[in-house]
Enzyme design. Structure first.
Site, PDB file in Angstrom:
ATOM      1  N   SER A 182      86.248  -9.139   0.189  1.00 44.65           N
ATOM      2  CA  SER A 182      86.628  -8.462   1.429  1.00 44.65           C
ATOM      3  C   SER A 182      86.755  -6.965   1.148  1.00 44.65           C
ATOM      4  O   SER A 182      87.408  -6.584   0.172  1.00 44.65           O
ATOM      5  CB  SER A 182      87.967  -8.993   1.947  1.00 44.65           C
ATOM      6  OG  SER A 182      87.888 -10.371   2.219  1.00 44.65           O
TER       7      SER A 182
ATOM      8  N   ALA B 212      96.174  -8.487  -7.895  1.00 38.99           N
ATOM      9  CA  ALA B 212      95.978  -8.509  -6.451  1.00 38.99           C
ATOM     10  C   ALA B 212      95.953  -7.082  -5.927  1.00 38.99           C
ATOM     11  O   ALA B 212      96.657  -6.207  -6.430  1.00 38.99           O
ATOM     12  CB  ALA B 212      97.087  -9.305  -5.754  1.00 38.99           C
ATOM     13  N   LYS B 213      95.147  -6.864  -4.893  1.00 40.57           N
ATOM     14  CA  LYS B 213      95.069  -5.535  -4.285  1.00 40.57           C
ATOM     15  C   LYS B 213      96.428  -5.083  -3.770  1.00 40.57           C
ATOM     16  O   LYS B 213      96.824  -3.928  -3.929  1.00 40.57           O
ATOM     17  CB  LYS B 213      94.065  -5.562  -3.120  1.00 40.57           C
ATOM     18  CG  LYS B 213      92.624  -5.812  -3.503  1.00 40.57           C
ATOM     19  CD  LYS B 213      91.756  -5.935  -2.260  1.00 40.57           C
ATOM     20  CE  LYS B 213      90.324  -6.315  -2.591  1.00 40.57           C
ATOM     21  NZ  LYS B 213      89.506  -6.538  -1.380  1.00 40.57           N
ATOM     22  N   ARG B 214      97.134  -6.026  -3.134  1.00 42.87           N
ATOM     23  CA  ARG B 214      98.419  -5.640  -2.514  1.00 42.87           C
ATOM     24  C   ARG B 214      99.476  -5.277  -3.538  1.00 42.87           C
ATOM     25  O   ARG B 214     100.481  -4.656  -3.207  1.00 42.87           O
ATOM     26  CB  ARG B 214      98.919  -6.773  -1.614  1.00 42.87           C
ATOM     27  CG  ARG B 214      99.275  -8.059  -2.330  1.00 42.87           C
ATOM     28  CD  ARG B 214      99.772  -9.105  -1.342  1.00 42.87           C
ATOM     29  NE  ARG B 214     100.128 -10.354  -1.972  1.00 42.87           N
ATOM     30  CZ  ARG B 214      99.274 -11.325  -2.262  1.00 42.87           C
ATOM     31  NH1 ARG B 214      97.988 -11.157  -1.977  1.00 42.87           N
ATOM     32  NH2 ARG B 214      99.681 -12.447  -2.821  1.00 42.87           N
TER      33      ARG B 214
ATOM     34  N   GLY C 299      98.689  -3.428  -6.137  1.00 40.59           N
ATOM     35  CA  GLY C 299      98.217  -2.213  -6.790  1.00 40.59           C
ATOM     36  C   GLY C 299      97.553  -2.457  -8.120  1.00 40.59           C
ATOM     37  O   GLY C 299      97.683  -1.640  -9.051  1.00 40.59           O
TER      38      GLY C 299
END
Length: 283
Positions: A13, A244-246, A248
């Site tokens: 995504s 995870a992207k969230r 960082g």
């Protein structure tokens, strides 16, 4: 499309830059297809209008090329395939297998009736069976899992590592198939696209293992083929948290800027190791 040719896909995504967890899925998917003379596809899952950023699409391609990976055919973008997902949802709606849901996440979190699933509170079915729902109000569409599983009967799917798995979509409850802010959801889009693109083998992280139960049910309901699944371990940081992207997580772009040799990353994955001092879950 024939499923005789081994076909894999990498389907990120564009909501942030890729990290090492993405790189692992991409390398393993790429190598699986190439070792069998098959196809490796790139699909952009850009159905989240609130978080998708066009600059991240270019970043995905840049990161894959930095890793030395190439893909076959044009890049498919889910935002251009919304009519296909709407058609699938309509087929389920025509069989009375979905229902409109007006609840917010806060409503679900506050509900004392919400059962607890492996990933947190499940939807308690508040809107299931509403006599005369007002569809002029913002609403999502949820799958009536009990009704759907009664229709299909027992289902199985196969994972390379776990073997034959009995599908248990009820573990995730009545999942959302079309969101209030988007005309579809991950579950519908990925199921429809894997079938349409002739994907024979889905190689992705262990964090998506439970979602496969739902995808197997949707495949049965929509008369779609079932790929073989390969859920690989996750990459963990020094605190034992998955990247995870969230959270960082350090991106591939950051590693590139620091002068990291991409061959070190790719070689580690091909040897079954985590690179750069990280570790794999379950190891």
């Amino acid at each position: 499309m024939s499923l005789d040719l081994s076909t894999t896909r990498f389907a990120p995504s564009p909501t942030g830059r890729l990290h090492l967890g993405h790189a692992m899925s991409a390398v393993l998917s790429h190598d699986f297809a190439r070792a069998r003379g098959g196809r490796f596809l790139l699909r952009i899952e850009d159905i989240d209008p609130g978080r998708t950023r066009e600059e991240f699409v270019g970043g995905i391609e840049e990161d894959l090329r930095w890793l030395g990976l190439d893909w076959d055919g044009p890049v498919v973008r889910q935002s251009e395939r919304l009519p296909l997902y709407a058609e699938a949802l309509e087929r389920l709606r025509a069989r009375d297998l979905v229902y409109p849901c007006f609840c917010t996440r806060a409503d679900i979190a506050r509900s004392a009736a919400a059962p607890h699933g492996p990933e947190g509170p499940l939807y308690p079915g508040t809107c299931r069976g509403l006599a005369d729902p007002d569809l002029s109000r913002p609403h999502a569409w949820r799958l009536d899992v009990a009704k759907a599983t009664a229709l299909t009967g027992p289902l199985e799917w196969h994972d390379e590592h776990a073997g034959a798995i009995v599908a248990q979509p009820e573990l995730l409850g009545d999942v959302v198939l079309a969101r209030k802010d988007a005309p579809t959801s991950y579950h519908v889009a990925v199921t429809v696209d894997d079938a349409a693109q002739g994907v024979t083998d889905v190689i992705r992280g262990q964090d998506l293992f439970l979602s496969t139960h739902v995808h197997r049910l949707l495949q049965a309901l929509l008369d779609l083929p079932t790929p073989s699944y390969h859920h690989h371990p996750l990459i963990l940081d020094a605190n034992g948290e998955r990247l995870a992207k969230r959270h960082g997580a350090l991106s591939l772009a950051d590693l590139r800027a620091e002068g990291v040799d991409p061959r070190e990353i790719v070689s580690a994955f091909r040897d079954g190791r985590a690179p750069l001092g990280f570790r794999l879950s379950g190891v």
